[in-house]
Design a protein around this motif. Structure first.
Motif, PDB file in Angstrom:
ATOM      1  N   TRP A  25       0.813  -1.213   0.000  1.00  0.00           N
ATOM      2  CA  TRP A  25       0.000   0.000   0.000  1.00  0.00           C
ATOM      3  C   TRP A  25       0.848   1.264   0.000  1.00  0.00           C
ATOM      4  O   TRP A  25       0.457   2.275  -0.602  1.00  0.00           O
ATOM      5  N   SER A  26       1.977   1.243   0.689  1.00  0.00           N
ATOM      6  CA  SER A  26       2.828   2.439   0.698  1.00  0.00           C
ATOM      7  C   SER A  26       3.337   2.753  -0.705  1.00  0.00           C
ATOM      8  O   SER A  26       3.392   3.912  -1.124  1.00  0.00           O
ATOM      9  N   ALA A  27       3.712   1.717  -1.465  1.00  0.00           N
ATOM     10  CA  ALA A  27       4.159   1.925  -2.846  1.00  0.00           C
ATOM     11  C   ALA A  27       3.001   2.383  -3.728  1.00  0.00           C
ATOM     12  O   ALA A  27       3.194   3.163  -4.665  1.00  0.00           O
ATOM     13  N   VAL A  28       1.793   1.900  -3.443  1.00  0.00           N
ATOM     14  CA  VAL A  28       0.619   2.350  -4.195  1.00  0.00           C
ATOM     15  C   VAL A  28       0.406   3.849  -3.993  1.00  0.00           C
ATOM     16  O   VAL A  28       0.133   4.594  -4.948  1.00  0.00           O
ATOM     17  N   VAL A  29       0.550   4.312  -2.754  1.00  0.00           N
ATOM     18  CA  VAL A  29       0.390   5.748  -2.475  1.00  0.00           C
ATOM     19  C   VAL A  29       1.466   6.549  -3.197  1.00  0.00           C
ATOM     20  O   VAL A  29       1.187   7.593  -3.809  1.00  0.00           O
ATOM     21  N   ARG A  30       2.711   6.068  -3.157  1.00  0.00           N
ATOM     22  CA  ARG A  30       3.783   6.781  -3.856  1.00  0.00           C
ATOM     23  C   ARG A  30       3.530   6.820  -5.363  1.00  0.00           C
ATOM     24  O   ARG A  30       3.806   7.818  -6.028  1.00  0.00           O
ATOM     25  N   GLY A  31       3.015   5.713  -5.905  1.00  0.00           N
ATOM     26  CA  GLY A  31       2.721   5.687  -7.336  1.00  0.00           C
ATOM     27  C   GLY A  31       1.652   6.697  -7.720  1.00  0.00           C
ATOM     28  O   GLY A  31       1.747   7.358  -8.764  1.00  0.00           O
ATOM     29  N   ALA A  32       0.624   6.848  -6.872  1.00  0.00           N
ATOM     30  CA  ALA A  32      -0.429   7.818  -7.152  1.00  0.00           C
ATOM     31  C   ALA A  32       0.095   9.246  -7.072  1.00  0.00           C
ATOM     32  O   ALA A  32      -0.381  10.138  -7.798  1.00  0.00           O
ATOM     33  N   LEU A  33       1.068   9.476  -6.190  1.00  0.00           N
ATOM     34  CA  LEU A  33       1.628  10.815  -6.020  1.00  0.00           C
ATOM     35  C   LEU A  33       2.802  11.079  -6.953  1.00  0.00           C
ATOM     36  O   LEU A  33       3.413  12.151  -6.885  1.00  0.00           O
ATOM     37  N   GLY A  34       3.117  10.125  -7.834  1.00  0.00           N
ATOM     38  CA  GLY A  34       4.298  10.251  -8.680  1.00  0.00           C
ATOM     39  C   GLY A  34       4.059  11.054  -9.942  1.00  0.00           C
ATOM     40  O   GLY A  34       4.149  12.287  -9.966  1.00  0.00           O
ATOM     41  N   GLY A  35       3.760  10.383 -11.047  1.00  0.00           N
ATOM     42  CA  GLY A  35       3.691  11.046 -12.345  1.00  0.00           C
ATOM     43  C   GLY A  35       2.510  11.982 -12.513  1.00  0.00           C
ATOM     44  O   GLY A  35       2.615  13.014 -13.195  1.00  0.00           O
ATOM     45  N   GLY A  36       1.361  11.660 -11.914  1.00  0.00           N
ATOM     46  CA  GLY A  36       0.166  12.477 -12.099  1.00  0.00           C
ATOM     47  C   GLY A  36       0.347  13.927 -11.668  1.00  0.00           C
ATOM     48  O   GLY A  36       0.086  14.859 -12.458  1.00  0.00           O
ATOM     49  N   PRO A  37       0.773  14.194 -10.435  1.00  0.00           N
ATOM     50  CA  PRO A  37       0.990  15.587 -10.016  1.00  0.00           C
ATOM     51  C   PRO A  37       2.030  16.313 -10.864  1.00  0.00           C
ATOM     52  O   PRO A  37       1.886  17.517 -11.121  1.00  0.00           O
ATOM     53  N   LEU A  38       3.066  15.618 -11.295  1.00  0.00           N
ATOM     54  CA  LEU A  38       4.076  16.251 -12.154  1.00  0.00           C
ATOM     55  C   LEU A  38       3.467  16.674 -13.489  1.00  0.00           C
ATOM     56  O   LEU A  38       3.727  17.778 -13.983  1.00  0.00           O
ATOM     57  N   LEU A  39       2.671  15.795 -14.079  1.00  0.00           N
ATOM     58  CA  LEU A  39       2.023  16.125 -15.347  1.00  0.00           C
ATOM     59  C   LEU A  39       1.056  17.290 -15.177  1.00  0.00           C
ATOM     60  O   LEU A  39       1.002  18.210 -16.012  1.00  0.00           O
ATOM     61  N   LEU A  40       0.295  17.287 -14.088  1.00  0.00           N
ATOM     62  CA  LEU A  40      -0.661  18.367 -13.832  1.00  0.00           C
ATOM     63  C   LEU A  40       0.061  19.708 -13.685  1.00  0.00           C
ATOM     64  O   LEU A  40      -0.363  20.726 -14.260  1.00  0.00           O
ATOM     65  N   ALA A  41       1.168  19.709 -12.933  1.00  0.00           N
ATOM     66  CA  ALA A  41       1.919  20.950 -12.749  1.00  0.00           C
ATOM     67  C   ALA A  41       2.453  21.466 -14.078  1.00  0.00           C
ATOM     68  O   ALA A  41       2.422  22.682 -14.355  1.00  0.00           O
ATOM     69  N   ALA A  42       2.942  20.565 -14.928  1.00  0.00           N
ATOM     70  CA  ALA A  42       3.489  20.983 -16.219  1.00  0.00           C
ATOM     71  C   ALA A  42       2.390  21.499 -17.142  1.00  0.00           C
ATOM     72  O   ALA A  42       2.591  22.472 -17.881  1.00  0.00           O
ATOM     73  N   VAL A  43       1.230  20.864 -17.106  1.00  0.00           N
ATOM     74  CA  VAL A  43       0.111  21.329 -17.935  1.00  0.00           C
ATOM     75  C   VAL A  43      -0.322  22.730 -17.498  1.00  0.00           C
ATOM     76  O   VAL A  43      -0.563  23.617 -18.334  1.00  0.00           O
ATOM     77  N   LEU A  44      -0.407  22.945 -16.203  1.00  0.00           N
ATOM     78  CA  LEU A  44      -0.803  24.256 -15.700  1.00  0.00           C
ATOM     79  C   LEU A  44       0.238  25.320 -16.038  1.00  0.00           C
ATOM     80  O   LEU A  44      -0.102  26.506 -16.208  1.00  0.00           O
ATOM     81  N   ALA A  45       1.511  24.908 -16.144  1.00  0.00           N
ATOM     82  CA  ALA A  45       2.580  25.841 -16.482  1.00  0.00           C
ATOM     83  C   ALA A  45       2.719  26.033 -17.988  1.00  0.00           C
ATOM     84  O   ALA A  45       3.581  26.803 -18.429  1.00  0.00           O
ATOM     85  N   GLY A  46       1.909  25.352 -18.769  1.00  0.00           N
ATOM     86  CA  GLY A  46       1.990  25.483 -20.215  1.00  0.00           C
ATOM     87  C   GLY A  46       3.123  24.717 -20.864  1.00  0.00           C
ATOM     88  O   GLY A  46       3.485  24.985 -22.005  1.00  0.00           O
TER      89      GLY A  46
END
Length: 619
Positions: A25-46
């Motif tokens: 479960w700890s790795a599952v949480v890290r996986g959810a917090l991994g690529g998705g937030p990075l992609l969202l931040a980059a999309v918001l930054a254009g």
């Protein structure tokens, strides 16, 4: 007349086998917090394309984020990330400035290097894999950023997930203090004591051999968990030194238990109670309490009793201990890379990767891809198919094909209905969370990664391409299946013979030390650890080779019997060491068994053409 069902071929049985264990479960949480937030931040930054590369870096880091300690994760995640960044830079500039022929030759040569680097072990395999995938993506993925920016984005993604690995609790159960401070180390050391107890319970039964192998695996895991890089400059606290002492105290217990298993006589049930109480004390960070004293009627039982007393002292106030970790110099690692193992695997990777690049380039320049230059998928798929630690070649091909088809079919309806880009970001979050769970089977992991990558590609501006991905994957599977079974320069099976020769040398060094009369027990335990560890690696490689299709599996014929004989030799050497400690001399049973195993090794290695070091046994 009874009719027996036909046996399932080993390669197919491997493809149908699924790993078991608790959900990480700890790795599952890290996986959810991994690529998705990075992609969202980059999309918001254009800058969505930079977010795609960063999310790819986080995805690879999540794949390499296996159970273990924080210390081990630094090299397991960081090393491959650096290699992937280097490959991305090489591929980007080569793709921009080289012709198709020169690009193919360069990537083929890079495949030779990456394959050889993969030979030493799982971390080397991950390094080689990410180097080649990075080179293929850099050369073939149409991104506006220069190579150095892509590399920094990839490292940022991997660094983000590594930071989560180091900062968040390693377990969502238990006390935060214990699990956060020693993430994996306590469980690994406790597992050694549990394995000792299980071996003592199995002594005198047919299960003793399997339990002794499980003890070796537990010692390897604990050794790796404690021997990683320090995470802070002044990390050597009293609690950590005590944990090291608790690991060191398990070594004489393991030695005594192995000697008892070699004797083949059942021991009193209370003999295993002490190691189990020690295991509970390690897990909870609590005192051991009184330990039951075993019988002292035999040398190995007396050794077990003495080891329990020393362990109790270490638990009360241990001040550290030698981990007996593998002390391999750069020259040793270079010999492995340039030796038979590196050459054999390097040639296979270079040919499979080079042919897939050549085919992809031909199709790309023939406009088969239309206006979307995504030819990198074909060679990148080939890299994963020849990865050495994912099972037999035919099994990998079958699992990869099934996983890609399933993943592409699952992604197609999502791509049609999900809003962009927020729907794709959500899909990346869900897929990242599923990677640790899907790691139980290569096909399941492939399906999840396929969904994730297709979502990233669409987020980067390309249209939905599920059908094309299926076709490219099936083509890569066909290429690797054919090329991987072609005759190679040199002798097939050299890599297995090299591992067996290494194991034979370690067994001889251990035997020479024991029979040489040295009183250095620390050196003896280190030699014993190396002998068992090299043997375990050889047995794993042999099992993998034996499960290949018959054209490849035949090169492993007879090697498993040699490995089994070497293991019996190391077991016997351990029994000799314990007996010498108690009486100062060997009894006729030990001498006769050593001579018998020496002769058996001589017969077997002559039969398969393997040069195992000669053993000098008095008798």
């Amino acid at each position: 007349m009874s009719r027996h069902a036909p046996a399932v071929p080993p390669w197919l049985a491997h493809a149908l086998r699924t790993q078991r264990g608790p959900v990480p479960w700890s790795a599952v949480v890290r996986g959810a917090l991994g690529g998705g937030p990075l992609l969202l931040a980059a999309v918001l930054a254009g800058r969505p394309t930079l977010g795609v590369v960063a999310a790819i870096g986080a995805m690879f880091a999540g794949i390499n984020d296996r159970p273990g300690s924080r210390r081990a994760s630094v090299g397991r995640i960081g090393g491959p990330a650096l290699a992937g960044a280097a490959g991305l830079i090489i591929g980007t500039y080569a793709g921009d400035h080289l012709s198709a022929v020169l690009l193919t030759l360069l990537l083929t040569a890079l495949g030779l290097v990456a394959g050889a680097v993969s030979a030493p072990g799982p971390v080397g395999s991950a390094v080689g894999t990410q180097l080649l995938v990075g080179a293929a993506v850099g050369a073939g993925m149409p991104l506006p950023e220069p190579g150095w920016q892509r590399a920094l984005a990839l490292l940022a993604g991997a660094g983000w997930l590594l930071g989560l690995r180091l900062a968040l609790p390693g377990s969502l159960a238990g006390t935060f203090r214990l699990d956060f401070r020693f993430d994996g180390e306590r469980g690994a050391v406790a597992g050694v004591y549990d394995a000792v107890a299980a071996l003592l319970d199995a002594t005198g039964t047919d299960a003793a051999t399997a339990r002794r192998a499980a003890l070796t695996a537990a010692l390897d895991q604990a050794q790796d968990a404690l021997a990683g890089p320090r995470l802070r400059r002044y990390v050597s606290s009293a609690a950590e030194r005590r944990l090291h002492a608790q690991y060191a105290a398990a070594l004489p217990l393991a030695e005594a238990a192995t000697a008892l298993a070699w004797a083949g006589e059942a021991v009193p049930a209370r003999a295993s109670e002490g190691p189990r109480r020690l295991a509970a004390a390690v897990r909870g960070g609590i005192p051991t309490g009184p330990l039951p004293a075993p019988s002292r009627s035999a040398p190995a039982l007396r050794a077990l009793d003495d080891a329990l007393l020393r362990a109790a002292e270490a638990f009360d106030g241990g001040e550290g201990g030698d981990l007996h970790s593998r002390k391999r110099s750069r020259a040793d690692r270079l010999r492995t890379v340039l030796g038979a193992r590196g050459r054999e695997y390097g040639m296979r990777v270079a040919l499979c990767f080079g042919v897939s690049v050549a085919v992809a380039q031909a199709l790309h320049h023939a406009r088969w891809y239309g206006q979307h230059t995504h030819w990198y998928w074909l060679p990148a798929t080939a890299v994963f198919l020849v990865k050495p630690d994912l099972g037999p070649l035919a099994s990998r091909v079958l699992s990869r094909a099934a996983g890609t088809v399933l993943g592409a079919l699952l992604f197609a309806p999502f791509a049609a209905v999900l809003p962009r880009p927020e729907g794709l970001v959500a899909l990346v979050v869900v897929s990242g969370a599923l990677i640790p769970f899907a790691a139980r089977h290569f096909a399941a992991q492939t399906a999840v990664v396929t969904v994730l990558v297709l979502a990233l590609v669409m987020a980067g501006g390309e249209p939905q391409a599920s059908v094309g991905r299926i076709g490219e994957t099936l083509l890569a599977c066909a290429i690797v299946l054919v090329v991987g079974h072609l005759p190679m320069p040199g002798q097939r099976g050299d890599a297995i013979r090299a591992r067996l020769a290494e194991a034979g040398g370690a067994a001889r060094a251990y035997l020479d030390h024991v029979l040489g009369g040295s009183d250095d027990r620390e050196a003896r335990w280190a030699l014993r650890r190396e002998a068992y560890r090299t043997l375990a690696e050889a047995r794993t490689a042999i099992a993998l080779a034996s499960a290949e299709l018959p054209t490849l599996a035949r090169h492993a014929d007879g090697t498993d019997e040699i490995a089994a004989t070497l293991e019996l030799l190391v077991d016997t050497t351990t029994a000799c060491a314990v007996h010498l400690d108690d009486t100062g001399r060997l009894d006729p049973r030990h001498v006769a068994r050593l001579a018998e195993l020496r002769d058996e090794l001589a017969r077997r290695h002559d039969r398969v053409g393997l040069k195992v070091p000669q053993l000098r046994v008095a008798g």
